[in-house]
Design an enzyme around this catalytic site. Structure first.
Site, mmCIF file in Angstrom:
data_model
loop_
_atom_site.group_PDB
_atom_site.id
_atom_site.type_symbol
_atom_site.label_atom_id
_atom_site.label_comp_id
_atom_site.label_asym_id
_atom_site.label_seq_id
_atom_site.Cartn_x
_atom_site.Cartn_y
_atom_site.Cartn_z
ATOM 1 N N GLU A 44 19.051 23.919 -52.046
ATOM 2 C CA GLU A 44 19.036 22.698 -52.826
ATOM 3 C C GLU A 44 17.348 22.669 -53.605
ATOM 4 O O GLU A 44 17.319 22.545 -54.877
ATOM 5 C CB GLU A 44 19.310 21.337 -52.636
ATOM 6 C CG GLU A 44 20.788 21.393 -52.036
ATOM 7 C CD GLU A 44 20.925 21.642 -50.684
ATOM 8 O OE1 GLU A 44 21.811 21.180 -49.981
ATOM 9 O OE2 GLU A 44 20.298 22.424 -50.004
ATOM 10 N N LEU A 99 34.003 47.110 -22.608
ATOM 11 C CA LEU A 99 33.242 45.841 -22.977
ATOM 12 C C LEU A 99 34.038 45.218 -24.078
ATOM 13 O O LEU A 99 34.253 44.032 -24.074
ATOM 14 C CB LEU A 99 31.839 46.260 -23.678
ATOM 15 C CG LEU A 99 31.198 44.888 -23.662
ATOM 16 C CD1 LEU A 99 30.919 44.064 -22.402
ATOM 17 C CD2 LEU A 99 29.513 45.366 -24.255
ATOM 18 N N ALA A 148 36.711 43.234 -22.457
ATOM 19 C CA ALA A 148 36.325 42.178 -21.750
ATOM 20 C C ALA A 148 36.098 40.961 -22.646
ATOM 21 O O ALA A 148 36.274 39.841 -22.317
ATOM 22 C CB ALA A 148 34.984 42.270 -21.038
#
Length: 352
Positions: free
Chosen positions: A47, A286, A289
């Protein structure tokens, strides 16, 4: 407002732990007289940039802002007060501020006689600000799982070779994703097989993300590994019985019940460091997981027009044993990159 959303996206990768925000000011005739976006944490908010660009033309203007103007004083002053002092007559914002410390800007504006409307293009504004909104609402970073695969879903050939499945165009796009992320995460398997660098290349002005390697036993990241160079900061996550890594900061995490490091503990540790967005670049194990832990918020798949017929799948065991447990996704974007397709999807809302 759509222009404000586009502006907000310019701040991806450089505003954490703050949100990305865009702002457009229009005069009573609807002409744009000022615009801006939040460029970096600690710097002026969107802004303020827009008001400075508009100058005296801000008086009587309408402000379109992607996030409710803040009402508190932090490293910068409250944007709601700046809009009031500039004489803005109307404020339209897309998403309410979920941060209790900063919320209340709409009430401040209304109390000063400013007309306020909320909700315009909320879904688009939420999407561009997903990382910060996730961090506030869930107390952990937003996670994007990125993978590359053949059309038959293989992430590597049977002999383990994986460079390169996808095209140079796709690989360049991955660097854009890295540049928009606070941290890039890989696992021990990827560290051993590929010696990844995980830093951003070819993106002008990019801030380097934190490189994170999950090395449960402390044996995958060896001296001379590419993640240990000075191109970007590096954090090695290890288990309680592993020796600290040499040449990088180390964090010790508890083990998960099913083995490996606890994903929730990892995300909590990263959140405490100010990480709001994670790009998961680890291998299939991974990724599985993270999916099993319910910690994947977006999937970006690069699909190459290649068939292998054998080799590891893009996703390993994710704790899903039957079709009814499948993680259903909604595709939000499909783009062609050279010969490849980039498919972006998010978890579908759960049916009650």
């Amino acid at each position: 407002m759509r222009r404000a959303v586009t502006l907000a996206a310019r701040g991806l990768g450089s505003t954490s732990p703050n949100p990305v925000v865009g702002c457009v000011l229009t005069d009573p005739a609807g002409r744009i007289v000022g615009e801006g976006y939040h460029r970096r944490a600690g710097g002026p908010h969107a802004e303020v940039h827009a008001l400075r660009a508009a100058g005296d033309l801000a008086r009587g203007a309408t402000a379109y802002v992607t996030l409710e103007p803040c009402a508190h004083t932090g490293r910068t002053g409250p944007c709601a007060r700046a809009l009031i002092d500039a004489g803005v007559a109307r404020v339209v914002f897309a998403v309410g501020d979920p941060n209790a410390q900063a919320a209340g800007g709409a009430d401040v504006l209304r109390a000063a006689g400013v007309a306020v409307e909320a909700g315009l293009l909320a879904a688009e504004a939420e999407a561009v600000n997903a990382a910060w909104l996730t961090s506030v609402r869930r107390g952990r970073p937003h996670v994007t799982w990125k993978y590359a695969a053949t059309l038959d879903g293989r992430s590597a050939a049977a002999d383990g070779t994986s460079r390169w499945i996808t095209s140079p165009e796709s690989r360049a796009d991955v660097h854009r994703l890295r540049a928009e992320s606070d941290a890039v995460v890989a696992g021990a398997g990827t560290a051993r097989a590929d010696d990844p660098h995980l830093a951003v290349r070819g993106v002008e002005g990019a801030l380097q993300p934190l490189r994170v390697v999950l090395d449960t036993h402390g044996t995958a990241v060896r001296p001379g590994a590419r993640v240990l160079d000075d191109a970007a900061p590096t954090l090695i996550a290890i288990g309680p019985d592993a020796a600290p890594a040499h040449g990088a900061e180390t964090v010790v995490l508890p083990l998960a019940q099913q083995g490996g490091l606890d994903i929730a503990a990892l995300l909590a540790a990263l959140h405490d460091r100010g990480v709001r967005s994670v790009l998961l670049e680890g291998g299939p194990v991974l990724a599985g997981a993270f999916v099993a832990a319910g910690a994947v918020d977006r999937v970006v798949g690069y699909l190459a027009p290649v068939l292998l017929g054998a080799g590891p799948a893009a996703l390993a065991d994710a704790g899903i044993s039957t079709l009814s447990q499948a993680l259903r996704l909604e595709v939000s974007d499909v783009v062609r990159l050279g010969p490849d397709l980039r498919v972006t999807a998010v978890p579908a809302p759960k049916e009650h």
